[in-house]
Design a protein around this motif. Structure first.
Motif, PDB file in Angstrom:
ATOM      1  N   LYS A 125      75.516  62.346 -23.533  1.00  7.51           N
ATOM      2  CA  LYS A 125      74.250  61.781 -23.065  1.00  7.51           C
ATOM      3  C   LYS A 125      74.010  62.088 -21.586  1.00  7.51           C
ATOM      4  O   LYS A 125      73.106  61.557 -20.981  1.00  7.51           O
ATOM      5  CB  LYS A 125      74.257  60.269 -23.291  1.00  7.51           C
ATOM      6  CG  LYS A 125      74.355  59.888 -24.752  1.00  7.51           C
ATOM      7  CD  LYS A 125      74.534  58.398 -24.886  1.00  7.51           C
ATOM      8  CE  LYS A 125      74.661  57.953 -26.322  1.00  7.51           C
ATOM      9  NZ  LYS A 125      75.931  58.259 -26.921  1.00  7.51           N
ATOM     10  N   MET A 126      74.847  62.923 -21.001  1.00  2.00           N
ATOM     11  CA  MET A 126      74.721  63.192 -19.573  1.00  2.00           C
ATOM     12  C   MET A 126      73.483  64.039 -19.278  1.00  2.00           C
ATOM     13  O   MET A 126      73.097  64.879 -20.072  1.00  2.00           O
ATOM     14  CB  MET A 126      75.964  63.904 -19.052  1.00  2.00           C
ATOM     15  CG  MET A 126      77.179  63.013 -19.097  1.00  2.00           C
ATOM     16  SD  MET A 126      78.595  63.693 -18.265  1.00  2.00           S
ATOM     17  CE  MET A 126      78.796  65.231 -19.067  1.00  2.00           C
ATOM     18  N   THR A 127      72.899  63.797 -18.130  1.00  2.59           N
ATOM     19  CA  THR A 127      71.727  64.530 -17.691  1.00  2.59           C
ATOM     20  C   THR A 127      72.173  65.753 -16.896  1.00  2.59           C
ATOM     21  O   THR A 127      73.015  65.652 -16.013  1.00  2.59           O
ATOM     22  CB  THR A 127      70.863  63.637 -16.782  1.00  2.59           C
ATOM     23  OG1 THR A 127      70.611  62.425 -17.490  1.00  2.59           O
ATOM     24  CG2 THR A 127      69.567  64.312 -16.427  1.00  2.59           C
ATOM     25  N   ASN A 128      71.636  66.909 -17.208  1.00  2.13           N
ATOM     26  CA  ASN A 128      71.964  68.166 -16.518  1.00  2.13           C
ATOM     27  C   ASN A 128      73.461  68.454 -16.524  1.00  2.13           C
ATOM     28  O   ASN A 128      73.989  69.060 -15.614  1.00  2.13           O
ATOM     29  CB  ASN A 128      71.442  68.160 -15.082  1.00  2.13           C
ATOM     30  CG  ASN A 128      69.938  68.086 -15.040  1.00  2.13           C
ATOM     31  OD1 ASN A 128      69.267  68.639 -15.901  1.00  2.13           O
ATOM     32  ND2 ASN A 128      69.397  67.404 -14.068  1.00  2.13           N
ATOM     33  N   ASN A 129      74.159  67.987 -17.540  1.00  5.48           N
ATOM     34  CA  ASN A 129      75.588  68.239 -17.740  1.00  5.48           C
ATOM     35  C   ASN A 129      76.482  67.713 -16.622  1.00  5.48           C
ATOM     36  O   ASN A 129      77.627  68.106 -16.521  1.00  5.48           O
ATOM     37  CB  ASN A 129      75.858  69.732 -17.929  1.00  5.48           C
ATOM     38  CG  ASN A 129      75.085  70.276 -19.089  1.00  5.48           C
ATOM     39  OD1 ASN A 129      74.880  69.604 -20.081  1.00  5.48           O
ATOM     40  ND2 ASN A 129      74.643  71.504 -18.978  1.00  5.48           N
ATOM     41  N   VAL A 130      75.980  66.891 -15.769  1.00  6.80           N
ATOM     42  CA  VAL A 130      76.823  66.323 -14.722  1.00  6.80           C
ATOM     43  C   VAL A 130      76.814  64.806 -14.755  1.00  6.80           C
ATOM     44  O   VAL A 130      77.766  64.182 -14.356  1.00  6.80           O
ATOM     45  CB  VAL A 130      76.453  66.832 -13.307  1.00  6.80           C
ATOM     46  CG1 VAL A 130      76.760  68.289 -13.162  1.00  6.80           C
ATOM     47  CG2 VAL A 130      75.016  66.544 -12.979  1.00  6.80           C
ATOM     48  N   GLY A 131      75.781  64.218 -15.234  1.00  6.41           N
ATOM     49  CA  GLY A 131      75.713  62.765 -15.346  1.00  6.41           C
ATOM     50  C   GLY A 131      75.651  62.078 -13.997  1.00  6.41           C
ATOM     51  O   GLY A 131      76.192  62.559 -13.018  1.00  6.41           O
ATOM     52  N   ARG A 132      74.998  60.951 -13.966  1.00  4.77           N
ATOM     53  CA  ARG A 132      74.923  60.157 -12.738  1.00  4.77           C
ATOM     54  C   ARG A 132      76.267  59.520 -12.478  1.00  4.77           C
ATOM     55  O   ARG A 132      76.834  58.875 -13.340  1.00  4.77           O
ATOM     56  CB  ARG A 132      73.881  59.063 -12.886  1.00  4.77           C
ATOM     57  CG  ARG A 132      72.568  59.467 -12.296  1.00  4.77           C
ATOM     58  CD  ARG A 132      71.614  58.296 -12.304  1.00  4.77           C
ATOM     59  NE  ARG A 132      70.436  58.794 -13.005  1.00  4.77           N
ATOM     60  CZ  ARG A 132      69.699  58.109 -13.823  1.00  4.77           C
ATOM     61  NH1 ARG A 132      69.971  56.854 -14.079  1.00  4.77           N
ATOM     62  NH2 ARG A 132      68.664  58.648 -14.400  1.00  4.77           N
ATOM     63  N   GLY A 133      76.806  59.709 -11.301  1.00  2.00           N
ATOM     64  CA  GLY A 133      78.052  59.067 -10.928  1.00  2.00           C
ATOM     65  C   GLY A 133      79.287  59.641 -11.594  1.00  2.00           C
ATOM     66  O   GLY A 133      80.333  59.014 -11.591  1.00  2.00           O
ATOM     67  N   LEU A 134      79.172  60.829 -12.162  1.00  2.00           N
ATOM     68  CA  LEU A 134      80.317  61.435 -12.852  1.00  2.00           C
ATOM     69  C   LEU A 134      81.259  62.093 -11.861  1.00  2.00           C
ATOM     70  O   LEU A 134      80.831  62.790 -10.947  1.00  2.00           O
ATOM     71  CB  LEU A 134      79.840  62.488 -13.852  1.00  2.00           C
ATOM     72  CG  LEU A 134      80.953  63.242 -14.567  1.00  2.00           C
ATOM     73  CD1 LEU A 134      81.621  62.351 -15.596  1.00  2.00           C
ATOM     74  CD2 LEU A 134      80.413  64.490 -15.234  1.00  2.00           C
ATOM     75  N   THR A 135      82.549  61.874 -12.033  1.00  2.00           N
ATOM     76  CA  THR A 135      83.573  62.546 -11.237  1.00  2.00           C
ATOM     77  C   THR A 135      84.258  63.568 -12.118  1.00  2.00           C
ATOM     78  O   THR A 135      84.752  63.231 -13.192  1.00  2.00           O
ATOM     79  CB  THR A 135      84.623  61.534 -10.713  1.00  2.00           C
ATOM     80  OG1 THR A 135      83.958  60.551  -9.927  1.00  2.00           O
ATOM     81  CG2 THR A 135      85.691  62.228  -9.901  1.00  2.00           C
ATOM     82  N   ARG A 136      84.281  64.807 -11.674  1.00  2.00           N
ATOM     83  CA  ARG A 136      85.019  65.855 -12.387  1.00  2.00           C
ATOM     84  C   ARG A 136      86.428  65.901 -11.809  1.00  2.00           C
ATOM     85  O   ARG A 136      86.611  65.955 -10.599  1.00  2.00           O
ATOM     86  CB  ARG A 136      84.354  67.212 -12.194  1.00  2.00           C
ATOM     87  CG  ARG A 136      83.017  67.314 -12.839  1.00  2.00           C
ATOM     88  CD  ARG A 136      82.451  68.685 -12.637  1.00  2.00           C
ATOM     89  NE  ARG A 136      81.087  68.740 -13.106  1.00  2.00           N
ATOM     90  CZ  ARG A 136      80.227  69.665 -12.773  1.00  2.00           C
ATOM     91  NH1 ARG A 136      80.591  70.635 -11.955  1.00  2.00           N
ATOM     92  NH2 ARG A 136      79.019  69.649 -13.253  1.00  2.00           N
ATOM     93  N   TYR A 137      87.404  65.899 -12.702  1.00  2.00           N
ATOM     94  CA  TYR A 137      88.804  65.889 -12.269  1.00  2.00           C
ATOM     95  C   TYR A 137      89.562  66.921 -13.086  1.00  2.00           C
ATOM     96  O   TYR A 137      89.445  66.955 -14.308  1.00  2.00           O
ATOM     97  CB  TYR A 137      89.399  64.495 -12.475  1.00  2.00           C
ATOM     98  CG  TYR A 137      90.855  64.392 -12.092  1.00  2.00           C
ATOM     99  CD1 TYR A 137      91.232  64.255 -10.767  1.00  2.00           C
ATOM    100  CD2 TYR A 137      91.846  64.434 -13.065  1.00  2.00           C
ATOM    101  CE1 TYR A 137      92.574  64.152 -10.414  1.00  2.00           C
ATOM    102  CE2 TYR A 137      93.187  64.329 -12.718  1.00  2.00           C
ATOM    103  CZ  TYR A 137      93.542  64.191 -11.401  1.00  2.00           C
ATOM    104  OH  TYR A 137      94.865  64.097 -11.054  1.00  2.00           O
ATOM    105  N   LYS A 138      90.340  67.752 -12.396  1.00  2.00           N
ATOM    106  CA  LYS A 138      91.115  68.783 -13.075  1.00  2.00           C
ATOM    107  C   LYS A 138      92.603  68.474 -12.967  1.00  2.00           C
ATOM    108  O   LYS A 138      93.132  68.285 -11.872  1.00  2.00           O
ATOM    109  CB  LYS A 138      90.840  70.157 -12.476  1.00  2.00           C
ATOM    110  CG  LYS A 138      91.520  71.287 -13.259  1.00  2.00           C
ATOM    111  CD  LYS A 138      91.079  72.638 -12.773  1.00  2.00           C
ATOM    112  CE  LYS A 138      89.685  72.854 -13.282  1.00  2.00           C
ATOM    113  NZ  LYS A 138      89.223  74.216 -13.198  1.00  2.00           N
TER     114      LYS A 138
END
Length: 155
Positions: free
Chosen positions: A61-74
């Motif tokens: 359901k994320m907007t523009n594939n990044v989502g509001r407040g999303l943290t990407r972690y590797k």
């Protein structure tokens, strides 16, 4: 004659690469939603974040594939220290990063968890493109997690 040979070669290649798809009538409809979305794109590894549109749950359901407040972690380190998680480990990503988290893996790895690891709500663990094994006697635990917002009456 050369055209027929090329067509026959292409058909044989397709059957060898995707036997269930080519041979089974209507197999596209039998695939699950996620596989149906990405499986036909040979360059999916280069555009991994675009695969968010294929997923279900909060990440779908994320907007523009990044989502509001999303943290990407590797995850870059397969080690595990339950008492003092190091940055780059799966435990650090799951226990030290708050809010929405999208976790991916830098490479294939075997992670031996020393203790059970709690997965919180709004967490996507994306192992596509890598081979990740959770080993040892511990496991990932999901308890009372959500992948959607609660109605305001519950907050």
């Amino acid at each position: 004659m050369a055209t027929q040979w090329c067509f026959a070669l292409a058909l044989c290649t397709a059957i060898l690469m995707f036997p269930s798809t080519v041979l089974a009538k209507g197999s596209i409809q039998k695939m699950n939603v996620i596989d149906k979305c990405w499986q036909w794109n040979p360059n999916w590894r280069r555009h991994r974040q675009q695969l968010a549109t294929c997923s279900v749950g909060f990440s779908g359901k994320m907007t523009n594939n990044v989502g509001r407040g999303l943290t990407r972690y590797k995850v870059t380190d397969p080690s595990d220290n339950p008492l003092s998680p190091k940055p780059g480990t799966l435990r650090y990503g799951l226990s030290n990063i708050k809010g929405k988290v999208w976790i991916t893996f830098q490479r294939d790895m075997k992670i031996k968890l020393e203790r059970p690891l709690l997965v919180s709500s709004f967490t996507a663990i994306d192992g596509r493109g890598t081979s990740v094994h959770i080993a040892g006697g511990a496991c990932l635990m999901l308890q009372r997690v959500l992948n959607h917002s609660l109605p305001s009456t519950f907050i």
